[in-house]
Design a protein around this motif. Structure first.
Motif, PDB file in Angstrom:
ATOM      1  N   LEU B 115       0.793  -1.086  -0.562  1.00 15.74           N
ATOM      2  CA  LEU B 115       0.100   0.146  -0.060  1.00 15.74           C
ATOM      3  C   LEU B 115       0.975   1.350  -0.402  1.00 15.74           C
ATOM      4  O   LEU B 115       1.819   1.341   0.706  1.00 15.74           O
ATOM      5  CB  LEU B 115      -0.671  -0.094   1.549  1.00 15.74           C
ATOM      6  CG  LEU B 115      -2.162  -1.066   1.405  1.00 15.74           C
ATOM      7  CD1 LEU B 115      -2.427  -0.999   2.206  1.00 15.74           C
ATOM      8  CD2 LEU B 115      -3.049  -1.005   0.572  1.00 15.74           C
ATOM      9  N   PRO B 116       0.340   1.895  -0.402  1.00 12.66           N
ATOM     10  CA  PRO B 116       1.128   3.964  -0.010  1.00 12.66           C
ATOM     11  C   PRO B 116       1.372   3.978   0.417  1.00 12.66           C
ATOM     12  O   PRO B 116       0.502   4.297   1.459  1.00 12.66           O
ATOM     13  CB  PRO B 116       0.218   4.182  -1.378  1.00 12.66           C
ATOM     14  CG  PRO B 116      -0.568   3.767  -1.570  1.00 12.66           C
ATOM     15  CD  PRO B 116      -0.752   2.228  -1.280  1.00 12.66           C
ATOM     16  N   GLY B 117       2.497   4.990   1.061  1.00  9.86           N
ATOM     17  CA  GLY B 117       2.469   5.844   2.073  1.00  9.86           C
ATOM     18  C   GLY B 117       1.937   6.139   2.571  1.00  9.86           C
ATOM     19  O   GLY B 117       1.140   7.292   1.289  1.00  9.86           O
ATOM     20  N   GLN B 118       2.030   7.184   3.290  1.00 12.02           N
ATOM     21  CA  GLN B 118       1.180   8.493   3.781  1.00 12.02           C
ATOM     22  C   GLN B 118       1.221   9.628   2.977  1.00 12.02           C
ATOM     23  O   GLN B 118       2.784   9.427   2.566  1.00 12.02           O
ATOM     24  CB  GLN B 118       1.250   8.457   5.619  1.00 12.02           C
ATOM     25  CG  GLN B 118       0.442   9.433   5.895  1.00 12.02           C
ATOM     26  CD  GLN B 118       0.244   9.303   7.584  1.00 12.02           C
ATOM     27  OE1 GLN B 118       1.191   9.230   8.045  1.00 12.02           O
ATOM     28  NE2 GLN B 118      -0.361  10.166   8.243  1.00 12.02           N
ATOM     29  N   SER B 119       0.339  10.405   2.547  1.00  7.77           N
ATOM     30  CA  SER B 119       1.028  11.696   1.426  1.00  7.77           C
ATOM     31  C   SER B 119       1.557  12.619   2.376  1.00  7.77           C
ATOM     32  O   SER B 119       1.272  12.614   3.551  1.00  7.77           O
ATOM     33  CB  SER B 119      -0.857  12.144   1.925  1.00  7.77           C
ATOM     34  OG  SER B 119      -0.064  13.291   1.013  1.00  7.77           O
ATOM     35  N   GLU B 120       2.834  13.631   1.903  1.00  2.30           N
ATOM     36  CA  GLU B 120       3.752  14.156   2.401  1.00  2.30           C
ATOM     37  C   GLU B 120       3.070  15.947   2.688  1.00  2.30           C
ATOM     38  O   GLU B 120       3.371  16.134   3.778  1.00  2.30           O
ATOM     39  CB  GLU B 120       4.821  14.026   2.148  1.00  2.30           C
ATOM     40  CG  GLU B 120       6.138  16.173   2.672  1.00  2.30           C
ATOM     41  CD  GLU B 120       6.570  15.534   3.396  1.00  2.30           C
ATOM     42  OE1 GLU B 120       6.303  14.045   4.566  1.00  2.30           O
ATOM     43  OE2 GLU B 120       6.633  16.247   4.664  1.00  2.30           O
ATOM     44  N   LYS B 213       4.538   1.359  21.483  1.00  4.73           N
ATOM     45  CA  LYS B 213       4.262   2.231  20.177  1.00  4.73           C
ATOM     46  C   LYS B 213       5.663   2.356  19.058  1.00  4.73           C
ATOM     47  O   LYS B 213       4.554   2.258  17.711  1.00  4.73           O
ATOM     48  CB  LYS B 213       3.390   3.676  20.474  1.00  4.73           C
ATOM     49  CG  LYS B 213       2.855   3.886  19.589  1.00  4.73           C
ATOM     50  CD  LYS B 213       1.245   4.963  20.777  1.00  4.73           C
ATOM     51  CE  LYS B 213       0.230   5.483  19.775  1.00  4.73           C
ATOM     52  NZ  LYS B 213      -0.327   6.531  20.100  1.00  4.73           N
ATOM     53  N   SER B 214       6.513   2.581  19.389  1.00  8.17           N
ATOM     54  CA  SER B 214       7.396   2.828  19.096  1.00  8.17           C
ATOM     55  C   SER B 214       8.272   1.933  17.853  1.00  8.17           C
ATOM     56  O   SER B 214       8.805   1.716  17.918  1.00  8.17           O
ATOM     57  CB  SER B 214       8.152   3.925  19.135  1.00  8.17           C
ATOM     58  OG  SER B 214       8.595   3.249  20.791  1.00  8.17           O
ATOM     59  N   ILE B 223      -1.242  -1.005  20.718  1.00  9.36           N
ATOM     60  CA  ILE B 223      -1.830  -0.843  21.189  1.00  9.36           C
ATOM     61  C   ILE B 223      -3.465  -0.152  20.191  1.00  9.36           C
ATOM     62  O   ILE B 223      -4.212  -0.192  20.917  1.00  9.36           O
ATOM     63  CB  ILE B 223      -1.753  -0.264  22.623  1.00  9.36           C
ATOM     64  CG1 ILE B 223      -3.678  -0.076  23.599  1.00  9.36           C
ATOM     65  CG2 ILE B 223      -1.344   1.482  22.602  1.00  9.36           C
ATOM     66  CD1 ILE B 223      -3.624  -1.778  23.903  1.00  9.36           C
ATOM     67  N   ASP B 224      -3.111   0.486  19.724  1.00  2.38           N
ATOM     68  CA  ASP B 224      -3.571   2.284  18.167  1.00  2.38           C
ATOM     69  C   ASP B 224      -3.888   0.800  17.556  1.00  2.38           C
ATOM     70  O   ASP B 224      -5.067   1.002  17.290  1.00  2.38           O
ATOM     71  CB  ASP B 224      -2.757   2.873  18.192  1.00  2.38           C
ATOM     72  CG  ASP B 224      -2.494   3.724  18.846  1.00  2.38           C
ATOM     73  OD1 ASP B 224      -3.476   3.728  20.345  1.00  2.38           O
ATOM     74  OD2 ASP B 224      -2.103   5.173  18.596  1.00  2.38           O
ATOM     75  N   GLN B 227      -7.538  -1.671  17.200  1.00  2.00           N
ATOM     76  CA  GLN B 227      -8.127  -0.988  17.731  1.00  2.00           C
ATOM     77  C   GLN B 227      -9.711  -0.873  16.182  1.00  2.00           C
ATOM     78  O   GLN B 227     -10.579  -0.904  15.811  1.00  2.00           O
ATOM     79  CB  GLN B 227      -8.591   0.161  18.149  1.00  2.00           C
ATOM     80  CG  GLN B 227      -7.946   0.708  19.426  1.00  2.00           C
ATOM     81  CD  GLN B 227      -8.739   0.212  20.158  1.00  2.00           C
ATOM     82  OE1 GLN B 227      -9.436  -0.001  20.200  1.00  2.00           O
ATOM     83  NE2 GLN B 227      -7.814   0.208  21.537  1.00  2.00           N
ATOM     84  N   GLU B 228      -8.246  -1.110  15.336  1.00  2.00           N
ATOM     85  CA  GLU B 228      -8.480  -1.603  14.036  1.00  2.00           C
ATOM     86  C   GLU B 228      -9.078  -3.221  13.677  1.00  2.00           C
ATOM     87  O   GLU B 228      -9.429  -3.072  12.126  1.00  2.00           O
ATOM     88  CB  GLU B 228      -7.428  -0.828  12.650  1.00  2.00           C
ATOM     89  CG  GLU B 228      -6.981   0.554  13.200  1.00  2.00           C
ATOM     90  CD  GLU B 228      -5.365   1.154  12.576  1.00  2.00           C
ATOM     91  OE1 GLU B 228      -5.194  -0.454  11.710  1.00  2.00           O
ATOM     92  OE2 GLU B 228      -4.835   1.242  12.588  1.00  2.00           O
ATOM     93  N   VAL B 229      -8.782  -4.208  14.885  1.00  2.00           N
ATOM     94  CA  VAL B 229      -9.150  -4.957  14.398  1.00  2.00           C
ATOM     95  C   VAL B 229     -10.666  -5.531  14.767  1.00  2.00           C
ATOM     96  O   VAL B 229     -11.037  -5.302  16.016  1.00  2.00           O
ATOM     97  CB  VAL B 229      -8.287  -6.276  14.721  1.00  2.00           C
ATOM     98  CG1 VAL B 229      -8.758  -7.892  15.214  1.00  2.00           C
ATOM     99  CG2 VAL B 229      -6.658  -6.009  14.829  1.00  2.00           C
TER     100      VAL B 229
END
Lengths: 492, 439
Positions: B115-120, B213-214, B223-224, B227-229
């Motif tokens: 998938l493409p990366g986040q937009s800058e 997280k990091s 942990i974040d 939540q998408e699951v």
């Protein structure tokens, strides 16, 4: 964590930290020039350039660092850069005129982006390198050069739609550049206009934070240049664009705690963190988090020059797995970069005066947050437009403010519009501000200063000053008055 | 043990008691459920087979492609299942950060899309994120895809509710462990096992482990991210704790070196998290208790992950004739020759010109008559001794003369008297206007 303030403190390097601490200077500037006010720090941009140059040196690469002018229209920053060995990437006729007027010679300018005929003519006339988007632009340029009997123009071929074998790297579709699939037709056009243009290399500019996508593109450019050479052309450079990013926040932990809290707020496990329950792109679908966080990754372990370094270290799968930097060097290619935001890191801030601090009549709804109105419009401080979340620094009117603890506030602009929010989120300040205090929004020089500014409702757009350190103090002049020879202290 | 199909070998994995001398718990028996011993190497074999199995005959009829958002083990299992039924498999992901897994998937015939990366530059008008677009594409295409949807598919959980969970109880002679510790990825195994155990004995305590997280630990979400699951329900866990990548690798080393269990970093995280959680509880106890954790997969796929984070673990003894042996003095004193002198030298003495760049760069442009031995290969050659006669003069060239200086120093040390490095390299050669050819 509920109820505890969620700070997002800005990362301040020494120069900006010292400026924010110069309380008296900042207040006298606002008194003289009004609120809002942009301040740029020209000396910082030269320091940032040096960081990019050191990455070039570490990889033994030559080539140019082109400042992407569109990120800030400041004359002071541009003129300061003109006094270094940097180049400038201009995207309009006005920017090109500005760059020439600031002292950049043609060989240090590259013209990119959508071009009107006047822009293209002046670029060709002056002899700057033109980044061409496709065959049509080559045709236009070729015709222009012949009709006006100009010298052949150097061009960089902007490419897009790079493909990989094995793992397919998906990339957002771009409206710029020629898909590599159509490279043959583009090179035929280059040959057709052989008397009018000289192809000196290939370029790309991808709007993504992904190093993998950019590595794929760089590898694709190397292949494209090989195709140029096999046709007898003599390309010399790869231009990898910009998009190297800025790390805005001081503390990784604050960013992590904030984004976790935002997730909890969207899922209804804690009170909303933003005006109207805004979720910055996240939404709750029957208890599961959906959507994507529409925020700039404000704390980044790798940004700016370090990002470029990481990109250059990526292995090129189709070229024997050697690092991209090594391949550029071995092929004797120059590396061009066009950092805008990253070159402006720590180069400026925006000041806004507090006009009103109001307690909400119906305090229960939003947890008793204060409403703070600033003498500024949201488009003067466009951090929110770019998804950058960062606390302002309170610059008190009279020494240290009242000694009370942190408060939650909403920051509003001065336009008569419900949407004129300086930031949608609830901002935590270390103490309650009072009218007359200044809020300093740090690190706004890259795109967040004048990119969106308007004169709506006859409200003034922010003025801009350049500031520099003189011993322990700060001196300043209007942005337009700054030249690299502007006297410092009693020097002249 | 005789089977008619490899799929029958899924499940019934061993439950192994770990030596108390290793983990140090005095009153708690700690058991590892070795899901790594499933036929394709991971706990995901159960879920993949449970999700895809019932739909395969229809998929074969339509020639559907199997698709999943997976960065690793689910993709691996699904690629095998698809292949066994003559179907294609595509994995869509932005998390595949372990190169060996990519290569293995390609070997198994999978197609991988990143998938493409986040937009800058944030685009406030952007319609949707890549994942939402992916789901839309799938639902729009009718039966062209068999989407197993591991993060939302109840058959993922069910595989563990009917398989993994009951197996644990059976192997503990009908008792339910006092603690169950699991890393949370799709939440399928932790949810399914927890439910099966609670049905037998509600007093079981379930510890869910997530990545700090990091940090990045393959197979575990932060942990974040959990939540998408869709299968994730915070009620499943009595406590959620986080594990760092370093701790996961520490746990993995203990399993590998002390317990004889060649589990990967996820299993290592589970072991580390289990022992950390249980240690204080153990000291309070006066009676025997049991705890079970899952070892999800095998260590072999994660060597580059380990190399990146703990290169010390893969250290090897120094070899002969390597650049690393050279002192700075030797390098700065390496024999060299300027471009102008090199051109005269080539004309008079015909030295062997060795171009150390990659074949691609060499093919594009090189010094006429030179040979190309790419630096990595040259380094290998030198370990065995000099690859050319001492009587033949040699001119070494690289891009800027840095690498060639090091090799010139090394060859000098190895006894070659007539070796020179081209000062400034091929770039200086070009800049001096000396000829470069393509032949």
């Amino acid at each position: 964590m509920d109820g505890r303030p969620l700070f997002l403190e800005p990362r301040l390097e020494p120069r900006l930290r010292s400026l924010v601490a110069a309380t008296g200077t900042l207040h006298s500037l606002i008194d003289a020039l009004g609120s809002p006010l942009h301040m740029v720090v020209p000396d910082q941009i030269a320091e940032n350039l040096e960081r990019f140059r050191s990455v070039y040196r570490a990889h033994h690469l030559s080539g140019q660092v082109f400042y992407a002018h569109k990120a800030n229209r400041s004359s002071a920053l541009l003129r300061r850069l003109a006094a270094t060995d940097a180049g400038v990437d201009v995207a309009s006729l006005g920017e090109l005129q500005h760059a020439l007027g600031a002292g950049f010679s043609a060989d240090r300018i590259i013209a990119t982006g959508p071009k009107n005929p006047e822009f293209l003519w002046l670029a060709a006339r002056a002899g700057v390198t033109v980044g061409v988007d496709g065959v049509a632009e080559l045709d236009q340029l070729g015709a222009l050069v012949r009709k006006h009997a100009l010298a052949p123009v150097r061009v960089l071929l902007r490419l897009s739609g790079f493909e990989t074998s094995g793992v397919r790297v998906l990339s957002r579709r771009s409206r710029f550049g020629t898909p590599v699939r159509e490279l043959e037709a583009l090179l035929e056009a280059v040959e057709r206009h052989g008397d009018a243009v000289e192809a000196t290399g290939a370029a790309f500019h991808l709007d993504t934070t992904s190093v993998a996508e950019k590595a794929t593109a760089l590898e694709g450019c190397l292949a494209a240049l090989e195709a140029c050479r096999s046709r007898g052309l003599r390309p010399r450079a790869v231009d990898v664009g910009g998009g190297f990013g800025v790390s805005y926040l001081a503390e990784r932990e604050q960013w992590e705690a904030y984004t976790t809290a935002l997730t909890d707020a969207v899922l209804g496990r804690r009170p909303p963190l933003a005006w109207g329950g805004h979720g910055y792109g996240l939404r709750n679908e029957s208890g599961t988090l959906r959507g994507a966080l529409g925020l700039y990754p404000a704390h980044r372990p790798v940004a700016g020059a370090a990002y470029l370094d990481e990109l250059l270290a990526q292995p090129a799968a189709s070229l024997g797995g050697r690092p991209l930097a090594g391949l550029l060097l071995e092929h004797l290619y120059d590396l061009h970069t066009e950092p805008g935001r990253a070159l402006l890191d720590q180069c400026g801030l925006t000041l806004a005066k507090v006009l009103e601090v109001r307690e909400q009549e119906n305090g229960t709804e939003n947890g008793g947050e204060l409403l703070v109105r600033l003498a500024a419009k949201a488009d003067d401080i466009a951090l929110e437009d770019h998804g950058v979340l960062m606390d302002p620094v309170v610059v008190p009117r009279s020494g240290a403010g009242p000694g009370e603890g942190p408060v939650a506030v909403h920051l509003f602009g001065s336009l008569c519009l419900e949407t004129d929010l300086i930031t949608r989120r609830t901002v935590f300040l270390p103490r309650r501000p009072v009218p007359g205090d200044l809020l300093a929004f740090a690190n706004t020089a890259g795109y967040a200063m004048d990119f969106h500014a308007t004169r709506a409702q006859h409200q003034p757009a922010a003025r801009k000053v350049a500031a520099w350190q003189d011993g322990d103090g700060w001196r300043w002049c209007l942005d337009d008055q700054f030249w690299p020879i502007t006297p410092s202290g009693g020097a002249q | 043990m005789r089977y008619d199909s490899i799929t029958e070998a899924i499940g019934n994995t061993p439950l192994v008691r770990l030596d108390p001398a290793v983990h140090g718990l005095r009153n708690i028996d700690l058991f590892a459920k070795l899901e790594m011993l499933n036929p394709w190497g991971s706990v995901k074999d159960r879920a993949a087979w449970s999700m895809a199995g019932p739909l395969l005959s229809e998929a074969v009829e339509h020639g559907s492609q199997v698709v999943e958002l997976s960065s690793g083990n689910t993709a691996k299992a699904l690629a095998v299942v698809a292949g066994m039924h003559g179907l294609g498999f595509k994995s869509v992901t932005n998390r595949m950060r372990v190169p060996e897994i990519k290569d293995l998937l390609l070997l198994l015939g999978a197609e991988i899309e990143e998938l493409p990366g986040q937009s800058e530059c944030l685009d406030p008008t952007a319609t949707d994120d890549p994942l939402t677009l992916f789901h839309r594409t799938l639902s729009a295409s009718g039966s062209a895809y068999l989407h197993t949807d591991q993060y939302f598919n109840p058959r993922n959980t069910e595989a563990h509710l009917t398989g993994t969970g009951p197996e644990i109880v059976k192997d503990l002679d009908g008792r339910v462990p006092d603690w169950f510790v699991a890393c949370v990825g799709t939440a399928g195994s932790s949810t399914g096992v927890a439910r099966a155990l609670r049905e037998e004995d509600p007093s079981v305590r379930v510890v869910g482990l997530v990545a700090a997280k990091s940090d990045f630990i393959p197979g575990i979400r932060t942990i974040d991210e959990v939540q998408e699951v869709g299968l994730f329900d915070p009620e499943t866990y009595d406590t959620m704790e986080s594990v760092s990548a370093d701790e996961a690798i520490e746990g993995m080393l203990t399993l590998n070196r002390r317990c004889g269990i060649l589990g990967g970093p996820t299993g290592g995280a589970a072991y580390f998290g289990a022992v950390r959680h249980l240690r204080a509880l153990d000291e309070e106890l006066n009676e025997r208790r049991t705890a079970v954790f899952i070892v999800c997969d095998r260590v072999e796929s994660y060597l580059s992950y380990v190399r990146q984070r703990r290169p010390d673990l893969l250290g090897r003894p120094a070899r002969k004739n390597t650049l690393a042996d050279l002192t700075e003095a030797e390098v700065s004193g390496a024999p060299s020759v300027t471009v102008a002198d090199a051109r005269r030298w080539i004309d008079s003495d015909r030295p062997l010109v060795v171009d150390l760049r990659s074949p691609f760069a060499y093919a594009a442009l090189h010094i006429d008559g030179s040979v190309n031995i790419v630096d990595e290969l040259f380094a290998e050659l030198l370990r065995g001794g000099l690859p050319f006669s001492r009587s033949r003069p040699v001119l070494l060239a690289c891009p800027v003369g840095e690498q060639s200086a090091r090799y010139a120093a090394l060859l000098t040390r190895m006894g070659h008297a007539e070796v020179r490095s081209l000062t400034g390299g091929i770039i200086a050669w070009r800049d001096a206007g000396a000829p470069l050819v393509r032949d």
